[in-house]
Design an enzyme around this catalytic site. Structure first.
Site, short mmCIF file in Angstrom:
data_model
loop_
_atom_site.label_atom_id
_atom_site.label_comp_id
_atom_site.label_asym_id
_atom_site.label_seq_id
_atom_site.Cartn_x
_atom_site.Cartn_y
_atom_site.Cartn_z
N GLY A 158 0.82 -1.20 0.00
CA GLY A 158 0.00 0.00 0.00
C GLY A 158 0.85 1.25 0.00
O GLY A 158 2.03 1.21 -0.36
N GLY A 180 5.94 4.81 -8.28
CA GLY A 180 6.71 3.58 -8.50
C GLY A 180 5.79 2.37 -8.60
O GLY A 180 5.90 1.55 -9.52
N HIS A 181 4.84 2.26 -7.66
CA HIS A 181 3.87 1.16 -7.73
C HIS A 181 3.02 1.27 -8.98
O HIS A 181 2.72 0.27 -9.64
CB HIS A 181 2.93 1.20 -6.51
CG HIS A 181 3.60 1.03 -5.20
ND1 HIS A 181 3.71 2.05 -4.29
CD2 HIS A 181 4.20 -0.04 -4.63
CE1 HIS A 181 4.33 1.61 -3.20
NE2 HIS A 181 4.65 0.35 -3.40
#
Ligand code: PAF
Length: 289
Positions: free
Chosen positions: A40, A45-46
């Protein structure tokens, strides 16, 4: 007039919270499946991992689970940023179809007795600095890989050792999921994106690009012909030493396959470091050449 049919976009992502719900959703999902495991606090980046999965998969599953077993410091676990609504927006915009948000009990069923431990690769660098960390990572990643049965799973190169360790684990355990490495995403000033960046004070945030700057100094020395491992580590330490807010934990120039420190750089090498700013610990790396 019949009932309005919601646009498919409005239904995405499907949020599932139990193993059974995930399995049911995936039983009929078009393949290939791309899995993006996260804790989370999703940032760009995620999002880049989810977009890459989107480009290569018919079904994209993101997981959000702040894994207590991989935190060796209670404060780090408790203060880890959590914002499910914001995460779901980011996951949707990046293209996730399904988001798995399990509880601790769902990931580790009552009576859980199994851990996955990878050997020597986990003993250096992050493993040495954070006892138990990799056992927590490999245990949860093994569970997520087993639950999702994805064709591919996407991991960021920022956690270079994690990537190596997860690859090793998948190979050793015969997990068929291909482990895909994705490039580090940086802020405009060079700081690698991390969920921990938001916890830096303004002064620490202003100082944090020193991680990247120190790696670039070593790269410049390498490009000028320096091949002595200790000289490259010294180049990194020299830049860090000029930043009073930065407390280096380790500085490494290692073989990128074994993570053993190199006396000489005669082939590829991995420059990496961990630096503390107060209680916040940041990492970065740069593969040579
Ligand atoms: O890189 C991370 O965010 C975590 O270590 C991972 C891979 C999601 C396992 O909890």
């Amino acid at each position: 007039m019949g009932e309005a049919t919601p646009a498919p976009e409005a239904l995405r992502p499907l949020v599932v919270r139990t193993r059974t719900e995930l399995r049911t959703a995936l039983a009929t999902a078009p393949r290939p499946i791309g899995l993006v495991p996260t804790m989370g606090a999703l940032h760009e980046g995620h999002a880049s991992l989810i977009r890459r999965a989107r480009a290569e998969s018919a079904t994209v599953v993101a997981t959000i689970f702040v894994n207590p077993r991989q935190f060796n410091e209670t404060a780090d676990f408790e203060e880890y940023a959590r914002d499910e609504a914001a995460d779901l927006t980011t996951a949707r915009e990046a293209g996730a179809d399904i988001v798995f948000i399990p509880t601790v009990e769902e990931v580790y069923p009552a009576g859980s007795q199994t851990t996955v431990r990878v050997g020597a690769l986990t003993e250096a660098l992050e493993g040495a600095a954070r006892p138990g960390h990799f056992e927590g990572v490999t245990t949860v990643v093994a569970i997520l890989l087993c639950l999702a049965g994805a064709e591919r799973a996407y991991f960021g190169q920022k956690d270079a050792q994690q990537l190596l360790v997860v690859r090793r684990m998948a190979l050793d355990l015969g997990i068929a999921t291909e482990i895909v490495a994705c490039p580090i995403v940086r802020e405009p000033d060079g700081l690698a994106m991390s969920s921990r960046n938001v916890r830096l004070t303004p002064e620490q945030r202003a100082a944090a690009p020193v991680l990247r700057a120190s790696l670039l100094a070593a790269r410049a020395a390498y490009e000028a012909g320096e091949r002595d491992g200790e000289a490259l580590r010294t180049a990194i330490r020299g830049v860090l030493a000029a930043e009073p807010l930065a407390a280096p934990e380790y500085v490494s120039c290692a073989d990128p396959a074994t993570l053993r420190e190199l006396a000489r750089v005669d082939g590829p090498a991995l420059l990496s470091l961990a630096v503390r700013f107060g209680s916040i610990r940041l990492i970065d790396n740069d593969p040579l050449p």
